[in-house]
Design an enzyme around this catalytic site. Structure first.
Site, PDB file in Angstrom:
ATOM      1  N   LYS A   1       0.828  -1.207   0.000  1.00 37.48           N
ATOM      2  CA  LYS A   1       0.000   0.000   0.000  1.00 37.48           C
ATOM      3  C   LYS A   1       0.864   1.259   0.000  1.00 37.48           C
ATOM      4  O   LYS A   1       0.617   2.202  -0.750  1.00 37.48           O
ATOM      5  CB  LYS A   1      -0.932  -0.025   1.215  1.00 37.48           C
ATOM      6  CG  LYS A   1      -1.918   1.137   1.269  1.00 37.48           C
ATOM      7  CD  LYS A   1      -3.064   0.859   2.222  1.00 37.48           C
ATOM      8  CE  LYS A   1      -2.614   0.492   3.600  1.00 37.48           C
ATOM      9  NZ  LYS A   1      -3.751   0.249   4.518  1.00 37.48           N
TER      10      LYS A   1
ATOM     11  N   GLU B   1      10.572  -5.702   3.310  1.00 45.35           N
ATOM     12  CA  GLU B   1      10.636  -7.097   2.888  1.00 45.35           C
ATOM     13  C   GLU B   1      10.103  -7.271   1.470  1.00 45.35           C
ATOM     14  O   GLU B   1      10.678  -8.004   0.659  1.00 45.35           O
ATOM     15  CB  GLU B   1       9.819  -7.987   3.841  1.00 45.35           C
ATOM     16  CG  GLU B   1      10.326  -8.029   5.264  1.00 45.35           C
ATOM     17  CD  GLU B   1       9.614  -7.044   6.173  1.00 45.35           C
ATOM     18  OE1 GLU B   1       9.493  -7.339   7.364  1.00 45.35           O
ATOM     19  OE2 GLU B   1       9.163  -5.986   5.676  1.00 45.35           O
TER      20      GLU B   1
ATOM     21  N   GLY C   1      -4.383  -4.053   5.972  1.00 46.55           N
ATOM     22  CA  GLY C   1      -3.835  -5.200   5.254  1.00 46.55           C
ATOM     23  C   GLY C   1      -4.541  -6.499   5.556  1.00 46.55           C
ATOM     24  O   GLY C   1      -4.870  -7.275   4.655  1.00 46.55           O
ATOM     25  N   ARG C   2      -4.809  -6.767   6.826  1.00 41.36           N
ATOM     26  CA  ARG C   2      -5.443  -8.037   7.209  1.00 41.36           C
ATOM     27  C   ARG C   2      -6.916  -8.096   6.841  1.00 41.36           C
ATOM     28  O   ARG C   2      -7.540  -9.142   6.951  1.00 41.36           O
ATOM     29  CB  ARG C   2      -5.242  -8.280   8.700  1.00 41.36           C
ATOM     30  CG  ARG C   2      -5.807  -7.170   9.592  1.00 41.36           C
ATOM     31  CD  ARG C   2      -5.249  -7.292  11.011  1.00 41.36           C
ATOM     32  NE  ARG C   2      -5.644  -6.199  11.893  1.00 41.36           N
ATOM     33  CZ  ARG C   2      -5.024  -5.025  11.964  1.00 41.36           C
ATOM     34  NH1 ARG C   2      -4.002  -4.775  11.146  1.00 41.36           N
ATOM     35  NH2 ARG C   2      -5.414  -4.101  12.806  1.00 41.36           N
TER      36      ARG C   2
ATOM     37  N   GLU D   1      -3.455  -9.407  15.469  1.00 42.78           N
ATOM     38  CA  GLU D   1      -2.974  -8.076  15.103  1.00 42.78           C
ATOM     39  C   GLU D   1      -4.037  -7.017  15.381  1.00 42.78           C
ATOM     40  O   GLU D   1      -3.717  -5.863  15.651  1.00 42.78           O
ATOM     41  CB  GLU D   1      -2.570  -8.047  13.624  1.00 42.78           C
ATOM     42  CG  GLU D   1      -1.704  -6.850  13.254  1.00 42.78           C
ATOM     43  CD  GLU D   1      -1.059  -6.992  11.883  1.00 42.78           C
ATOM     44  OE1 GLU D   1       0.104  -7.434  11.816  1.00 42.78           O
ATOM     45  OE2 GLU D   1      -1.723  -6.675  10.880  1.00 42.78           O
TER      46      GLU D   1
ATOM     47  N   HIS E   1      -3.640 -35.718  15.232  1.00 42.80           N
ATOM     48  CA  HIS E   1      -2.432 -36.495  15.446  1.00 42.80           C
ATOM     49  C   HIS E   1      -1.256 -35.590  15.794  1.00 42.80           C
ATOM     50  O   HIS E   1      -0.099 -36.004  15.682  1.00 42.80           O
ATOM     51  CB  HIS E   1      -2.120 -37.315  14.192  1.00 42.80           C
ATOM     52  CG  HIS E   1      -3.163 -38.337  13.892  1.00 42.80           C
ATOM     53  ND1 HIS E   1      -3.079 -39.647  14.328  1.00 42.80           N
ATOM     54  CD2 HIS E   1      -4.352 -38.244  13.236  1.00 42.80           C
ATOM     55  CE1 HIS E   1      -4.149 -40.318  13.933  1.00 42.80           C
ATOM     56  NE2 HIS E   1      -4.939 -39.482  13.266  1.00 42.80           N
TER      57      HIS E   1
ATOM     58  N   LYS F   1      10.789  -3.628  13.155  1.00 39.18           N
ATOM     59  CA  LYS F   1      11.202  -3.164  11.822  1.00 39.18           C
ATOM     60  C   LYS F   1      12.206  -2.018  11.937  1.00 39.18           C
ATOM     61  O   LYS F   1      13.214  -1.972  11.219  1.00 39.18           O
ATOM     62  CB  LYS F   1       9.989  -2.691  11.023  1.00 39.18           C
ATOM     63  CG  LYS F   1       9.071  -3.796  10.523  1.00 39.18           C
ATOM     64  CD  LYS F   1       7.971  -3.176   9.675  1.00 39.18           C
ATOM     65  CE  LYS F   1       7.047  -4.218   9.091  1.00 39.18           C
ATOM     66  NZ  LYS F   1       6.020  -3.609   8.225  1.00 39.18           N
TER      67      LYS F   1
END
Length: 527
Positions: A213, A219, A270-271, A357, A388, A503
């Protein structure tokens, strides 16, 4: 008039505290009225899904107080204020408009000199037109060959949601003739991630989508450079293989390095961005714009049910209220998301970010410390794999962890076999139903190692089949659940300052402007 108050100041919450041990699951699900309870404790969701909470430790008395809590906390009014464009994100002083990417719930919302609903529709149409041209071969590579793969470069909400949605629909699309292009994802700044993906594809027939954005995410830009280097080494024109999903003010916009750019804005976190261009570009290229449109329809239908005032007609609100009861009254620390559907293999990872978040906060909307716990730890894996793995702790561990099962009557591919008188899908469904009762009722045994205490609460979301519409409804259900819980805890669910400090320090390390412990730890890696 909306009043934003801390949870522990509400009279209905104080009343709820006296109902900590209201229900014994062994009694209600092991007694004569068990079948009746299973039928009654069920709420219809959008797109044919149902939310069943018969195995939750609630009864009519608890539900009545939860209904009072919803009214006192003004959950409906706060949601209405949100979708009508009030500034709900107090930390960043922004509106919260992700519901507007899939439908109009209230009045027109104006910002940046634009009608935001019209803006989102226009971007969706631009993406659809682009995808159609790619599928038709009108947009092709340098040799005039069709693109066969799309690869998304992004991290956090630019990766987790879209990746989970792609995996959820991949088998369905292949079985229903809707599969257009394979999708890959590069997210981790670890070079092994990008290397592995690039070695698995033909870069000459791949469209890369850079999603950022701000256009400044370290990253993502690092991985973009990694991909650009690979394209150049292959003798390819970078600008004919890359598109961007970004804001109109970012350095990625109107940039000759990209053959096209699609836009979002600061009002979509973002999420919460899977129904925006962040999910729209990759899903439309992978499955076609019509499939993405169906996904949006499902999400819009779930948003509409979230406006219901009666909590027994509003599954997202009811789920949120029961979750707060479990977290704050019963003091359960975690919630496990357990989808009995291989398509939802990465859905728990997306919900982990969405929930933790959003509501992993220790101060309220005004920045004042809270005296009560907020968001739980979210984790999960698909059944039956999880059975399992970590179910041992869920069944017999010292912590009680509420569970949320998701299951479907039919598989996505219409492909199955009968083994030992039952199909694989029947075995899958038998396992989820057995687990609900096993967790709730336990098992008496003279051998302590074989004793199950039970009283482990769970809910079940179920439907006929995982499709684009049911997936959209499922996604919006959880987005709205998280929103309602944030309202109840009086936190800002729409910023994420907690991701920033690390960051900043990483940049300090790379610039070698450090001393003390930071310098010593950096030295372990030769930095």
């Amino acid at each position: 008039m909306i009043s934003w108050e801390n949870l522990d100041t509400l009279s209905s919450y104080k009343k709820l505290l006296s109902l900590k041990n209201a229900v014994s699951l062994k009694s209600v699900l092991g007694g004569a009225d068990a079948a009746k309870r299973v039928k009654e404790y069920s709420v219809p969701m959008a797109e044919g899904l149902k939310y069943n909470y018969a195995a939750k430790q609630v009864d009519k008395k608890v539900l009545d107080v939860l209904a009072d809590l919803a009214k006192e906390a003004q959950l409906n009014e706060k949601f209405e204020a949100l979708y009508n464009g009030e500034v709900i994100n107090t930390g960043e002083k922004r509106m919260v408009l992700h519901q507007l990417t899939r439908g109009q719930l209230g009045k027109d919302v104006m910002a940046d000199g634009k009608n935001k609903r019209e803006f989102y529709i226009a971007e969706q149409k631009r993406i659809a037109d682009f995808a159609d041209k790619v599928h038709a071969g009108t947009i092709a590579n340098e040799k005039g060959e069709k693109f066969t793969t799309v690869c998304q470069i992004g991290i956090g909400g630019s990766d987790l949601g879209p990746r989970a949605m792609y995996l959820a629909l991949e088998n369905w699309a292949k079985a229903n003739g809707k599969f257009k292009m394979e999708a890959k994802f590069i997210s981790n700044v670890d070079p092994d991630d990008a290397t592995s993906v690039l070695k698995s594809i033909d870069v000459s027939k791949t469209i890369f989508i850079l999603v950022s954005k701000s256009g400044t995410t370290l990253e993502t830009l690092t991985n973009e450079s990694f991909v650009k280097d690979a394209l150049k080494k292959a003798g390819l024109d970078v600008s004919k293989h890359m598109i961007a999903v970004t804001s109109e003010t970012s350095p990625l916009a109107h940039n000759p390095d990209y053959m096209e750019a699609f836009y979002m804005d600061d009002f979509i976190g973002g999420r919460y961005s899977s129904t925006s261009g962040v999910g729209g570009a990759v899903l439309s290229l992978a499955f076609g714009p019509e499939v993405f449109a169906c996904f949006l329809e499902g999400a819009a239908a779930a948003d509409k049910t979230a406006t219901e005032k009666d909590i027994l007609k509003n599954p997202a609100m009811l789920d949120a209220l029961i979750g707060v009861y479990e977290r704050n009254v019963q003091e359960y620390p975690s919630t496990a998301i357990l989808p009995y559907s291989q398509g939802l293999s990465r859905f728990p990872a997306h919900l982990q970010q969405l929930d933790m978040e959003s509501n992993g906060k220790s101060v309220n909307r005004d920045g004042k410390p809270l005296d009560y716990v907020t968001g739980p730890v979210i984790f999960g894996e698909p059944g039956t794999n999880g059975q399992h793995s970590f179910y041992q702790l869920l069944h017999q561990g010292t912590n009680v962890i509420p569970l949320q099962f998701i299951a479907f009557k039919e598989n996505q591919t219409n492909n199955d076999v009968v083994i030992q008188d039952s199909t694989s899908q029947q075995k899958l469904c038998a396992n989820v139903t057995a687990q609900i009762i096993a967790f709730a009722c336990g098992k008496d045994d003279a051998n302590p190692n074989k004793f199950f205490a039970g009283e482990r609460p769970s809910s079940l979301i179920y439907g006929e089949r995982l499709t684009p519409k049911t997936l959209g409804a499922l996604l919006a259900h959880y987005e709205n659940k998280v929103m309602f819980q944030g309202f109840l805890w009086n936190v800002n669910s729409f910023d994420q300052e907690g991701v920033q400090l690390g960051k900043v320090l990483a940049k300090t390390v790379l610039a070698k402007k450090y001393d003390g412990a930071l310098k010593e730890f950096a030295g372990f890696f030769g930095l």
